[in-house]
Scaffold this motif. Structure first.
Motif, PDB file in Angstrom:
ATOM      1  N   GLN A 138       0.833  -1.207   0.000  1.00 33.10           N
ATOM      2  CA  GLN A 138       0.000   0.000   0.000  1.00 33.10           C
ATOM      3  C   GLN A 138       0.863   1.251   0.000  1.00 33.10           C
ATOM      4  N   GLN A 139       1.982   1.200   0.716  1.00 34.12           N
ATOM      5  CA  GLN A 139       2.891   2.347   0.722  1.00 34.12           C
ATOM      6  C   GLN A 139       3.473   2.599  -0.666  1.00 34.12           C
ATOM      7  N   VAL A 140       3.790   1.507  -1.386  1.00 38.40           N
ATOM      8  CA  VAL A 140       4.267   1.655  -2.761  1.00 38.40           C
ATOM      9  C   VAL A 140       3.198   2.325  -3.614  1.00 38.40           C
ATOM     10  N   ALA A 141       1.957   1.863  -3.462  1.00 36.74           N
ATOM     11  CA  ALA A 141       0.858   2.459  -4.226  1.00 36.74           C
ATOM     12  C   ALA A 141       0.680   3.931  -3.863  1.00 36.74           C
ATOM     13  N   ASN A 142       0.767   4.261  -2.562  1.00 36.41           N
ATOM     14  CA  ASN A 142       0.613   5.653  -2.143  1.00 36.41           C
ATOM     15  C   ASN A 142       1.705   6.533  -2.728  1.00 36.41           C
ATOM     16  N   THR A 143       2.937   5.999  -2.752  1.00 35.89           N
ATOM     17  CA  THR A 143       4.044   6.769  -3.336  1.00 35.89           C
ATOM     18  C   THR A 143       3.772   7.071  -4.796  1.00 35.89           C
ATOM     19  N   TRP A 144       3.321   6.052  -5.534  1.00 36.18           N
ATOM     20  CA  TRP A 144       3.001   6.267  -6.949  1.00 36.18           C
ATOM     21  C   TRP A 144       1.858   7.277  -7.093  1.00 36.18           C
ATOM     22  N   ASN A 145       0.804   7.104  -6.338  1.00 40.76           N
ATOM     23  CA  ASN A 145      -0.397   7.921  -6.518  1.00 40.76           C
ATOM     24  C   ASN A 145      -0.185   9.385  -6.156  1.00 40.76           C
ATOM     25  N   THR A 146       0.747   9.659  -5.252  1.00 40.08           N
ATOM     26  CA  THR A 146       1.004  11.048  -4.888  1.00 40.08           C
ATOM     27  C   THR A 146       1.940  11.749  -5.868  1.00 40.08           C
ATOM     28  N   THR A 147       2.552  10.996  -6.767  1.00 36.67           N
ATOM     29  CA  THR A 147       3.484  11.604  -7.720  1.00 36.67           C
ATOM     30  C   THR A 147       3.046  11.448  -9.171  1.00 36.67           C
ATOM     31  N   HIS A 148       1.935  10.768  -9.404  1.00 33.22           N
ATOM     32  CA  HIS A 148       1.446  10.563 -10.763  1.00 33.22           C
ATOM     33  C   HIS A 148      -0.062  10.785 -10.802  1.00 33.22           C
ATOM     34  N   LEU A 149      -0.518  11.459 -11.833  1.00 35.88           N
ATOM     35  CA  LEU A 149      -1.954  11.681 -12.001  1.00 35.88           C
ATOM     36  C   LEU A 149      -2.667  10.385 -12.359  1.00 35.88           C
ATOM     37  N   GLN A 150      -2.067   9.603 -13.232  1.00 35.23           N
ATOM     38  CA  GLN A 150      -2.649   8.333 -13.681  1.00 35.23           C
ATOM     39  C   GLN A 150      -1.525   7.334 -13.921  1.00 35.23           C
ATOM     40  N   GLN A 194       3.854   2.552 -18.325  1.00 39.79           N
ATOM     41  CA  GLN A 194       4.882   3.224 -17.526  1.00 39.79           C
ATOM     42  C   GLN A 194       4.840   2.708 -16.087  1.00 39.79           C
ATOM     43  N   ALA A 195       3.656   2.569 -15.537  1.00 39.09           N
ATOM     44  CA  ALA A 195       3.529   2.069 -14.165  1.00 39.09           C
ATOM     45  C   ALA A 195       4.023   0.632 -14.049  1.00 39.09           C
ATOM     46  N   VAL A 196       3.688  -0.205 -15.025  1.00 37.36           N
ATOM     47  CA  VAL A 196       4.139  -1.594 -15.003  1.00 37.36           C
ATOM     48  C   VAL A 196       5.662  -1.662 -14.958  1.00 37.36           C
ATOM     49  N   ARG A 197       6.323  -0.767 -15.649  1.00 34.00           N
ATOM     50  CA  ARG A 197       7.788  -0.779 -15.695  1.00 34.00           C
ATOM     51  C   ARG A 197       8.418  -0.195 -14.435  1.00 34.00           C
ATOM     52  N   GLU A 198       7.777   0.798 -13.830  1.00 37.75           N
ATOM     53  CA  GLU A 198       8.417   1.537 -12.747  1.00 37.75           C
ATOM     54  C   GLU A 198       8.050   1.050 -11.349  1.00 37.75           C
ATOM     55  N   LEU A 199       6.868   0.461 -11.182  1.00 42.26           N
ATOM     56  CA  LEU A 199       6.438   0.061  -9.840  1.00 42.26           C
ATOM     57  C   LEU A 199       7.395  -0.918  -9.160  1.00 42.26           C
ATOM     58  N   PRO A 200       7.953  -1.926  -9.877  1.00 46.69           N
ATOM     59  CA  PRO A 200       8.870  -2.838  -9.182  1.00 46.69           C
ATOM     60  C   PRO A 200      10.035  -2.122  -8.505  1.00 46.69           C
ATOM     61  N   GLY A 201      10.458  -0.986  -9.039  1.00 46.07           N
ATOM     62  CA  GLY A 201      11.561  -0.249  -8.444  1.00 46.07           C
ATOM     63  C   GLY A 201      11.197   0.471  -7.162  1.00 46.07           C
ATOM     64  N   LEU A 202       9.898   0.553  -6.861  1.00 43.56           N
ATOM     65  CA  LEU A 202       9.454   1.226  -5.637  1.00 43.56           C
ATOM     66  C   LEU A 202       9.224   0.256  -4.473  1.00 43.56           C
ATOM     67  N   VAL A 203       9.302  -1.045  -4.762  1.00 38.88           N
ATOM     68  CA  VAL A 203       9.085  -2.044  -3.718  1.00 38.88           C
ATOM     69  C   VAL A 203      10.238  -2.000  -2.723  1.00 38.88           C
ATOM     70  N   PRO A 204       9.963  -2.155  -1.407  1.00 40.18           N
ATOM     71  CA  PRO A 204      11.041  -2.120  -0.403  1.00 40.18           C
ATOM     72  C   PRO A 204      12.167  -3.089  -0.721  1.00 40.18           C
ATOM     73  N   PRO A 205      13.413  -2.717  -0.386  1.00 42.15           N
ATOM     74  CA  PRO A 205      14.574  -3.551  -0.716  1.00 42.15           C
ATOM     75  C   PRO A 205      14.460  -4.987  -0.205  1.00 42.15           C
ATOM     76  N   THR A 206      13.786  -5.205   0.923  1.00 42.25           N
ATOM     77  CA  THR A 206      13.688  -6.550   1.468  1.00 42.25           C
ATOM     78  C   THR A 206      12.972  -7.488   0.519  1.00 42.25           C
ATOM     79  N   ALA A 207      12.210  -6.924  -0.431  1.00 41.01           N
ATOM     80  CA  ALA A 207      11.482  -7.767  -1.364  1.00 41.01           C
ATOM     81  C   ALA A 207      12.348  -8.226  -2.524  1.00 41.01           C
ATOM     82  N   THR A 208      13.482  -7.606  -2.714  1.00 37.16           N
ATOM     83  CA  THR A 208      14.296  -7.918  -3.875  1.00 37.16           C
ATOM     84  C   THR A 208      15.652  -8.508  -3.490  1.00 37.16           C
ATOM     85  N   GLU A 209      15.944  -8.627  -2.211  1.00 36.10           N
ATOM     86  CA  GLU A 209      17.229  -9.181  -1.768  1.00 36.10           C
ATOM     87  C   GLU A 209      17.267 -10.686  -1.980  1.00 36.10           C
TER      88      GLU A 209
END
Length: 209
Positions: A138-150, A194-209
């Motif tokens: 949800q935090q990832v979604a909030n970060t996206w939604n506060t910086t992108h209109l759509q 654009q969202a499909v490409r960029e959202l994975p980069g916003l996931v917390p580091p613990t998810a990609t270690e």
């Protein structure tokens, strides 16, 4: 040749950023629109719907008429989308990403363009192991939604799996011209990919270690 058959978001057909499934009323088309790369990625990725590179809009009429699924289907088909039609929706595929366009119920004053994005494998595994939580999504979604209109992004669980749902909505209660339909769909697809490409980069580091 339609712009949809030559356009990409700065990648190539051999370098998709992840396959996604889309909610639909029927089976989604298996092929993508993509037939080749394009040098227009920087303009397209900004979400712009005018200016150079959109000559196809000139073929569409400007008379404002009520919008129904038949008109949506006509514009999308003429723009080169492979389509599967349901009772209230049209489903297509662009760069291996399934996109659903619908008015549901049919008299709704809003048109919705949505994509269901499968989480990266590392993110899904981290969710299962407790490395991250649905709150982190949800935090990832909030970060996206506060910086992108759509599109508007929100996490959701379906069939025991978590997804990001990407939604762009447009008011159509006053009617649209065919040219406006073409431009709105074009914008929705651009920002969705654009969202499909960029959202994975916003996931917390613990998810990609």
């Amino acid at each position: 040749m339609s712009e949809w058959k030559t356009w990409s978001l700065g990648g190539t057909p051999e370098e998709p950023d992840g396959r996604t499934g889309g909610p639909s009323s029927g089976d989604a088309p298996q092929q993508g629109i993509h037939e080749g790369g394009s040098a227009r990625g920087s303009q397209e990725s900004s979400g712009s719907t005018d200016g150079p590179g959109d000559e196809d809009q000139l073929k569409w009429g400007t008379e404002v008429l009520p919008l129904d699924l038949d008109r949506l289907e006509h514009v999308m088909a003429e723009d080169g989308f492979p389509l599967a039609r349901g009772e209230f929706s049209l489903t297509t595929s662009v760069d291996d990403t399934t996109v659903r366009v619908h008015r549901e119920p049919a008299d709704s004053p809003w048109m919705q363009v949505e994509t269901r994005m499968t989480l990266p494998e590392a993110t899904a595994a981290s969710l299962d192991s407790g490395g991250i939580t649905p709150f982190d999504l949800q935090q990832v979604a909030n970060t996206w939604n506060t910086t992108h209109l759509q599109p508007t992004v929100f996490p959701g669980r379906l069939d025991e799996k978590w997804y990001f749902f990407l939604v762009s909505r447009f008011f159509v209660g006053a009617g649209l011209s065919d040219r406006q339909v073409h431009l709105l769909l074009r914008r929705a697809v651009v920002v969705g990919l654009q969202a499909v490409r960029e959202l994975p980069g916003l996931v917390p580091p613990t998810a990609t270690e």
